[in-house]
Motif scaffolding. Structure first.
Motif, PDB file in Angstrom:
ATOM      1  N   ASP A 119     -10.690  16.038  -8.665  1.00  0.00           N
ATOM      2  CA  ASP A 119     -10.478  16.470  -7.254  1.00  0.00           C
ATOM      3  C   ASP A 119     -11.810  15.958  -6.498  1.00  0.00           C
ATOM      4  O   ASP A 119     -11.559  15.148  -5.529  1.00  0.00           O
ATOM      5  N   TYR A 120     -12.950  15.928  -6.921  1.00  0.00           N
ATOM      6  CA  TYR A 120     -14.341  15.638  -6.177  1.00  0.00           C
ATOM      7  C   TYR A 120     -14.294  13.886  -6.181  1.00  0.00           C
ATOM      8  O   TYR A 120     -14.501  13.402  -5.222  1.00  0.00           O
ATOM      9  N   ILE A 121     -13.986  13.320  -7.330  1.00  0.00           N
ATOM     10  CA  ILE A 121     -13.912  11.901  -7.346  1.00  0.00           C
ATOM     11  C   ILE A 121     -12.830  11.365  -6.042  1.00  0.00           C
ATOM     12  O   ILE A 121     -13.111  10.189  -5.352  1.00  0.00           O
ATOM     13  N   VAL A 122     -11.493  11.814  -6.270  1.00  0.00           N
ATOM     14  CA  VAL A 122     -10.634  11.567  -5.363  1.00  0.00           C
ATOM     15  C   VAL A 122     -11.107  11.511  -3.864  1.00  0.00           C
ATOM     16  O   VAL A 122     -10.808  10.667  -2.906  1.00  0.00           O
ATOM     17  N   THR A 123     -11.609  12.699  -3.557  1.00  0.00           N
ATOM     18  CA  THR A 123     -12.163  12.991  -2.256  1.00  0.00           C
ATOM     19  C   THR A 123     -13.284  12.163  -1.834  1.00  0.00           C
ATOM     20  O   THR A 123     -13.639  12.286  -0.447  1.00  0.00           O
ATOM     21  N   ARG A 130      -8.461   5.487  -2.110  1.00  0.00           N
ATOM     22  CA  ARG A 130      -7.725   6.681  -1.972  1.00  0.00           C
ATOM     23  C   ARG A 130      -6.509   6.496  -1.708  1.00  0.00           C
ATOM     24  O   ARG A 130      -5.315   7.001  -2.033  1.00  0.00           O
ATOM     25  N   ALA A 131      -6.216   5.576  -0.675  1.00  0.00           N
ATOM     26  CA  ALA A 131      -4.907   5.356  -0.064  1.00  0.00           C
ATOM     27  C   ALA A 131      -3.915   4.784  -0.977  1.00  0.00           C
ATOM     28  O   ALA A 131      -2.935   5.144  -0.955  1.00  0.00           O
ATOM     29  N   LEU A 163      -9.641   0.151  -9.664  1.00  0.00           N
ATOM     30  CA  LEU A 163     -10.955   0.670  -9.517  1.00  0.00           C
ATOM     31  C   LEU A 163     -10.612   2.241  -9.311  1.00  0.00           C
ATOM     32  O   LEU A 163     -11.384   3.017  -9.717  1.00  0.00           O
ATOM     33  N   GLY A 164      -9.567   2.596  -8.480  1.00  0.00           N
ATOM     34  CA  GLY A 164      -9.481   4.125  -8.350  1.00  0.00           C
ATOM     35  C   GLY A 164      -9.211   4.906  -9.656  1.00  0.00           C
ATOM     36  O   GLY A 164      -9.670   6.005  -9.867  1.00  0.00           O
ATOM     37  N   LEU A 165      -8.507   4.034 -10.552  1.00  0.00           N
ATOM     38  CA  LEU A 165      -8.032   4.737 -11.814  1.00  0.00           C
ATOM     39  C   LEU A 165      -9.236   4.661 -12.696  1.00  0.00           C
ATOM     40  O   LEU A 165      -9.447   5.731 -13.469  1.00  0.00           O
ATOM     41  N   GLN A 166      -9.831   3.482 -12.886  1.00  0.00           N
ATOM     42  CA  GLN A 166     -11.286   3.761 -13.633  1.00  0.00           C
ATOM     43  C   GLN A 166     -12.273   4.720 -12.911  1.00  0.00           C
ATOM     44  O   GLN A 166     -12.660   5.562 -13.814  1.00  0.00           O
ATOM     45  N   LEU A 167     -12.486   5.023 -11.667  1.00  0.00           N
ATOM     46  CA  LEU A 167     -13.250   6.257 -11.305  1.00  0.00           C
ATOM     47  C   LEU A 167     -12.777   7.440 -11.809  1.00  0.00           C
ATOM     48  O   LEU A 167     -13.247   8.464 -12.236  1.00  0.00           O
ATOM     49  N   LEU A 168     -11.325   7.676 -11.714  1.00  0.00           N
ATOM     50  CA  LEU A 168     -10.653   8.829 -12.160  1.00  0.00           C
ATOM     51  C   LEU A 168     -10.849   9.258 -13.687  1.00  0.00           C
ATOM     52  O   LEU A 168     -11.106  10.267 -14.159  1.00  0.00           O
ATOM     53  N   SER A 169     -10.842   8.167 -14.277  1.00  0.00           N
ATOM     54  CA  SER A 169     -10.951   8.198 -15.903  1.00  0.00           C
ATOM     55  C   SER A 169     -12.275   8.752 -16.152  1.00  0.00           C
ATOM     56  O   SER A 169     -12.515   9.487 -17.452  1.00  0.00           O
ATOM     57  N   THR A 170     -13.282   8.711 -15.415  1.00  0.00           N
ATOM     58  CA  THR A 170     -14.542   9.447 -15.715  1.00  0.00           C
ATOM     59  C   THR A 170     -14.674  10.962 -15.669  1.00  0.00           C
ATOM     60  O   THR A 170     -15.506  11.529 -15.976  1.00  0.00           O
ATOM     61  N   ALA A 171     -13.488  11.530 -15.011  1.00  0.00           N
ATOM     62  CA  ALA A 171     -13.409  12.755 -14.851  1.00  0.00           C
ATOM     63  C   ALA A 171     -13.289  13.465 -16.120  1.00  0.00           C
ATOM     64  O   ALA A 171     -13.916  14.381 -16.428  1.00  0.00           O
TER      65      ALA A 171
END
Length: 187
Positions: A119-123, A130-131, A163-171
């Protein structure tokens, strides 16, 4: 409003809090209360407990403004980490009063931590990323459809989604080491 407060604002806010300016705490609360509450709620899945954690976090920040080190990152990130620690601590306390085994409690903590981190990564991610993720996830658009909707090239849409999915994978990876790495003084 931007996702992260500018570093200068962060330093000035810390200085104002250290001087005991109540107005500074009010500004900080206005800016970050929804972040704190949503992260706490994501971990605890309880509005009342999230309210208590929100009060605890801002109480901690008020009493310990020097615990924040601007060299370590943004004030927003630090407050999110403080929130995470307080939420996990409350979750562990609540769970140990219940019937769960220590392994079950830790599994629940890891799961809640990964969800809160996601949640924090997405926001926190830039609006274009994000879009793109929101179009792909909520509207089930592929990268070609997302590109048309966003008015960008297909390559740009793919790049944003990747890039968005890579960031989310760090969660998920970050949640394996509970609590998160130290930041400022220990709580």
């Amino acid at each position: 409003m931007t996702n992260d407060a500018p570093p200068r604002w962060d330093r000035m806010m810390q200085q104002r809090l250290a001087r005991g300016e109540a107005a500074a705490l009010g500004e900080l609360y206005d800016r970050f209360a929804s972040l704190v509450h949503s992260l706490a709620h994501r971990v605890l899945d309880d509005d009342g407990a999230a309210d208590r954690v929100t009060r605890d976090v801002f109480g901690y920040v008020w009493e310990n403004p020097d615990a924040y080190d601007p060299k370590q990152g943004s004030l927003r990130s630090w407050i999110a980490k403080v929130t995470h620690r307080h939420s996990v601590q409350r979750l562990r306390q609540d769970e140990t009063r219940g019937e769960g085994t220590p392994e079950e409690v830790e599994a629940k903590v890891r799961e809640a931590s990964a969800a809160a981190r996601a949640d924090y990564i997405v926001t926190s991610m830039p609006a274009p990323l994000r879009a793109a993720l929101e179009l792909a996830y909520f509207r089930r658009l592929d990268y070609r459809q997302a590109a048309a909707d966003l008015g960008v090239t297909e390559d740009e849409a793919r790049r944003r989604l990747r890039l968005g999915l890579q960031l989310l994978s760090t969660a998920h990876h970050s949640s394996r080491s509970i609590p998160p790495p130290g930041y400022g003084r220990a709580l």
